[in-house]
Design a protein around this motif. Structure first.
Motif, PDB file in Angstrom:
ATOM      1  N   HIS A  25       0.631  -1.249   0.097  1.00  0.00           N
ATOM      2  CA  HIS A  25      -0.011   0.138   0.105  1.00  0.00           C
ATOM      3  C   HIS A  25       0.786   1.513  -0.021  1.00  0.00           C
ATOM      4  CE1 HIS A  25      -4.050  -1.774   0.260  1.00  0.00           C
ATOM      5  NE2 HIS A  25      -3.534  -2.627   1.269  1.00  0.00           N
ATOM      6  N   GLU A  26       2.005   1.124   0.349  1.00  0.00           N
ATOM      7  CA  GLU A  26       2.908   2.305   0.387  1.00  0.00           C
ATOM      8  C   GLU A  26       3.152   2.970  -1.020  1.00  0.00           C
ATOM      9  OE1 GLU A  26       3.645   0.534   4.067  1.00  0.00           O
ATOM     10  OE2 GLU A  26       3.549  -0.459   2.027  1.00  0.00           O
ATOM     11  N   VAL A  27       3.070   2.204  -2.094  1.00  0.00           N
ATOM     12  CA  VAL A  27       3.629   2.714  -3.392  1.00  0.00           C
ATOM     13  C   VAL A  27       2.344   2.299  -4.410  1.00  0.00           C
ATOM     14  CG1 VAL A  27       5.722   3.083  -3.104  1.00  0.00           C
ATOM     15  CG2 VAL A  27       4.888   0.884  -3.902  1.00  0.00           C
ATOM     16  N   PHE A  28       1.248   1.500  -3.890  1.00  0.00           N
ATOM     17  CA  PHE A  28       0.303   1.023  -4.845  1.00  0.00           C
ATOM     18  C   PHE A  28      -1.125   1.182  -4.371  1.00  0.00           C
ATOM     19  CE2 PHE A  28       3.620  -1.859  -6.136  1.00  0.00           C
ATOM     20  CZ  PHE A  28       3.689  -1.729  -7.638  1.00  0.00           C
ATOM     21  N   SER A  29      -2.076   1.758  -5.192  1.00  0.00           N
ATOM     22  CA  SER A  29      -3.356   1.827  -4.834  1.00  0.00           C
ATOM     23  C   SER A  29      -3.998   0.533  -5.652  1.00  0.00           C
ATOM     24  CB  SER A  29      -3.914   3.146  -5.189  1.00  0.00           C
ATOM     25  OG  SER A  29      -5.502   2.738  -4.885  1.00  0.00           O
ATOM     26  N   PHE A  30      -4.827  -0.513  -5.549  1.00  0.00           N
ATOM     27  CA  PHE A  30      -5.056  -1.505  -6.159  1.00  0.00           C
ATOM     28  C   PHE A  30      -6.769  -1.778  -6.018  1.00  0.00           C
ATOM     29  CE2 PHE A  30      -5.930  -6.105  -6.754  1.00  0.00           C
ATOM     30  CZ  PHE A  30      -5.080  -6.547  -7.730  1.00  0.00           C
ATOM     31  N   GLU A  31      -7.378  -1.376  -7.057  1.00  0.00           N
ATOM     32  CA  GLU A  31      -8.877  -1.708  -7.196  1.00  0.00           C
ATOM     33  C   GLU A  31      -9.232  -2.573  -8.316  1.00  0.00           C
ATOM     34  OE1 GLU A  31     -10.716  -0.528  -4.641  1.00  0.00           O
ATOM     35  OE2 GLU A  31      -9.088   0.786  -3.451  1.00  0.00           O
ATOM     36  N   ALA A  60      -6.835   6.957  -2.132  1.00  0.00           N
ATOM     37  CA  ALA A  60      -5.826   6.358  -1.589  1.00  0.00           C
ATOM     38  C   ALA A  60      -4.624   7.228  -1.435  1.00  0.00           C
ATOM     39  CB  ALA A  60      -5.591   4.973  -2.147  1.00  0.00           C
ATOM     40  N   HIS A  61      -4.788   8.189  -2.335  1.00  0.00           N
ATOM     41  CA  HIS A  61      -3.714   9.340  -2.427  1.00  0.00           C
ATOM     42  C   HIS A  61      -2.309   8.782  -2.278  1.00  0.00           C
ATOM     43  CE1 HIS A  61      -6.727  12.162  -1.139  1.00  0.00           C
ATOM     44  NE2 HIS A  61      -7.105  11.390  -0.176  1.00  0.00           N
ATOM     45  N   VAL A  62      -2.248   7.753  -3.211  1.00  0.00           N
ATOM     46  CA  VAL A  62      -0.939   7.171  -3.695  1.00  0.00           C
ATOM     47  C   VAL A  62      -0.105   8.091  -4.838  1.00  0.00           C
ATOM     48  CG1 VAL A  62       0.364   5.180  -4.632  1.00  0.00           C
ATOM     49  CG2 VAL A  62      -1.498   4.955  -2.842  1.00  0.00           C
ATOM     50  N   GLY A  67      -0.761   9.327 -15.925  1.00  0.00           N
ATOM     51  CA  GLY A  67       0.547   8.835 -16.029  1.00  0.00           C
ATOM     52  C   GLY A  67       1.061   7.781 -14.982  1.00  0.00           C
ATOM     53  N   HIS A  68       0.289   7.301 -14.151  1.00  0.00           N
ATOM     54  CA  HIS A  68       0.524   6.718 -12.899  1.00  0.00           C
ATOM     55  C   HIS A  68      -0.325   5.411 -12.775  1.00  0.00           C
ATOM     56  CE1 HIS A  68       3.749   9.414 -11.396  1.00  0.00           C
ATOM     57  NE2 HIS A  68       2.692  10.390 -11.872  1.00  0.00           N
ATOM     58  N   THR A  69      -1.237   5.188 -13.802  1.00  0.00           N
ATOM     59  CA  THR A  69      -2.139   3.934 -13.680  1.00  0.00           C
ATOM     60  C   THR A  69      -2.349   3.243 -14.916  1.00  0.00           C
ATOM     61  OG1 THR A  69      -3.650   5.743 -12.305  1.00  0.00           O
ATOM     62  CG2 THR A  69      -4.628   3.887 -13.274  1.00  0.00           C
ATOM     63  N   PHE A  70      -2.497   2.085 -14.583  1.00  0.00           N
ATOM     64  CA  PHE A  70      -2.818   1.148 -15.841  1.00  0.00           C
ATOM     65  C   PHE A  70      -3.865   0.214 -15.304  1.00  0.00           C
ATOM     66  CE2 PHE A  70       0.630  -0.914 -13.298  1.00  0.00           C
ATOM     67  CZ  PHE A  70       0.443  -2.243 -13.213  1.00  0.00           C
ATOM     68  N   VAL A  71      -4.352  -0.475 -16.289  1.00  0.00           N
ATOM     69  CA  VAL A  71      -5.404  -1.591 -15.918  1.00  0.00           C
ATOM     70  C   VAL A  71      -5.175  -2.994 -16.562  1.00  0.00           C
ATOM     71  CG1 VAL A  71      -7.789  -2.173 -16.916  1.00  0.00           C
ATOM     72  CG2 VAL A  71      -7.357   0.359 -15.937  1.00  0.00           C
ATOM     73  N   MET A  72      -5.462  -4.086 -15.729  1.00  0.00           N
ATOM     74  CA  MET A  72      -5.204  -5.366 -16.267  1.00  0.00           C
ATOM     75  C   MET A  72      -6.792  -6.109 -16.340  1.00  0.00           C
ATOM     76  SD  MET A  72      -3.084  -8.475 -14.523  1.00  0.00           S
ATOM     77  CE  MET A  72      -3.086 -10.059 -15.401  1.00  0.00           C
ATOM     78  N   THR A  73      -6.921  -6.789 -17.334  1.00  0.00           N
ATOM     79  CA  THR A  73      -8.026  -7.366 -17.519  1.00  0.00           C
ATOM     80  C   THR A  73      -7.899  -8.986 -17.534  1.00  0.00           C
ATOM     81  OG1 THR A  73      -8.026  -7.043 -19.976  1.00  0.00           O
ATOM     82  CG2 THR A  73      -9.634  -5.680 -18.611  1.00  0.00           C
ATOM     83  N   ILE A 130      -4.516  -0.269 -11.270  1.00  0.00           N
ATOM     84  CA  ILE A 130      -3.357  -0.283 -10.518  1.00  0.00           C
ATOM     85  C   ILE A 130      -2.733   1.103 -10.494  1.00  0.00           C
ATOM     86  CG2 ILE A 130      -1.114  -1.117  -9.903  1.00  0.00           C
ATOM     87  CD1 ILE A 130      -1.980  -3.782 -10.850  1.00  0.00           C
ATOM     88  N   ASN A 131      -2.981   1.881  -9.491  1.00  0.00           N
ATOM     89  CA  ASN A 131      -2.370   3.268  -9.487  1.00  0.00           C
ATOM     90  C   ASN A 131      -0.973   3.307  -8.711  1.00  0.00           C
ATOM     91  OD1 ASN A 131      -2.582   5.980  -7.477  1.00  0.00           O
ATOM     92  ND2 ASN A 131      -2.397   6.249  -9.765  1.00  0.00           N
ATOM     93  N   THR A 132       0.266   3.776  -9.265  1.00  0.00           N
ATOM     94  CA  THR A 132       1.523   3.512  -8.522  1.00  0.00           C
ATOM     95  C   THR A 132       2.604   4.686  -8.744  1.00  0.00           C
ATOM     96  OG1 THR A 132       3.458   1.895  -8.167  1.00  0.00           O
ATOM     97  CG2 THR A 132       2.388   2.323 -10.293  1.00  0.00           C
TER      98      THR A 132
END
Length: 305
Positions: A25-31, A60-62, A67-73, A130-132
């Protein structure tokens, strides 16, 4: 999660295991969200789903979203819904990079499942956002090169991805003639060695054959349309191509902490045929690749093999 056609673990290719990834959780927000009815997934539903995921990641304010987010399906690999669902989702993502894989079932072609909200589902998909704070890159690669041999799809059931005729001949006959084998010898090993592809906007997208049917038709893993031209492909160096991509990305971003890989199961077959499993495992260990062998791959709204 999803069922697979094989796993990629920290020691290379495996079977019969479970891959689990954890994100701090320190460097990722995962939803994530579940699409429980692929047939009803339209642009409005895609926009609502995307908005919910973005809102949760922002909370989550990560890191900033852009530019800091990608999606996996992860998507039911026998649903024949990938093209429509992925294109619809990609429109709603509005530039957020996206990749993923279609669930397999150990090459049985009988039943594939995704897992979310505590249960396994069919005709469904999982969307993970995933936001990182970390640098990342989403990429796709294949090692196949075009030949001069081409065939036109002249009769097809597009919903079932079943081609009845190529060049106005029974599809299985035409393909068997192309590869120089009798129909009785056509199998997944041959399909891995002799794939077909369609060219769209100067890009080549592989259309792998899934099976030969008793009526002489061919079922494909990806969508095929009447009138499209399929080009016969031949294989280049499968591991060399992948390593070149990974070396280039590592030169830009630094050594990877993790590479999540959705790897076509026909690539795995080809690597095994060429006795390159040991070399493949060494490459995967070097770049910290984990993931699974899939029935189809997803890249920025496109379904491919």
């Amino acid at each position: 999660g999803c069922t697979t056609a094989g796993e990629i673990v920290d020691d290379g290719y495996a079977r019969g295991g479970i891959i689990a990834l954890g994100f701090t959780h320190e460097v990722f927000s995962f939803e994530y969200a579940v699409i429980d009815d692929l047939n009803a997934f339209d642009l409005n539903a895609a926009q609502n789903l995307t908005d919910r995921l973005i809102h949760r990641c922002e909370s989550a304010h990560v890191a900033p979203i852009k530019g800091h987010t990608f999606v996996m399906t992860l998507l039911d690999g026998l649903s024949a819904s990938e093209e429509r669902v992925l294109a619809t989702l990609n429109a709603a993502l509005a530039g957020i990079p996206h990749f993923g894989g279609s669930a397999g079932d150990d090459n049985h072609l009988a039943g594939t499942h995704v897992y979310g909200n505590g249960e396994f589902r069919t005709t469904a998909a999982i969307v993970v956002m995933i936001n990182t704070q970390l640098d990342f890159e989403v990429f796709s690669t294949h090692h196949l090169r075009a030949t001069d041999d081409k065939m036109v799809v002249t009769a097809v059931d597009r919903k079932q991805r079943k081609v009845f005729e190529l060049n106005a001949e029974p599809a299985a006959n035409a393909y068997a003639d192309l590869v120089g084998l009798p129909i009785s010898q056509l199998n997944e090993d041959v399909f891995a060695r002799h794939p077909l592809a369609v060219k769209l906007h100067d890009q080549t997208y592989v259309r792998s054959i899934q099976s030969v049917n008793p009526d002489g038709s061919l079922t494909f893993y990806c969508a095929v349309e009447k009138g499209i031209v399929l080009t016969a492909m031949h294989a280049g160096p499968i591991l060399g191509d992948l390593q070149a991509w990974l070396d280039t990305i590592a030169a830009r971003l630094g050594p990877p902490a993790l590479v999540i890989g959705c790897d076509c199961f026909l690539r795995r077959l080809e690597i095994g045929q060429d006795d390159q499993n040991k070399a493949a495992s060494q490459l995967m260990r070097r770049f910290r690749i984990v993931g699974f062998n899939s029935y189809g791959e997803h890249y920025d709204g496109v379904h491919l093999n």
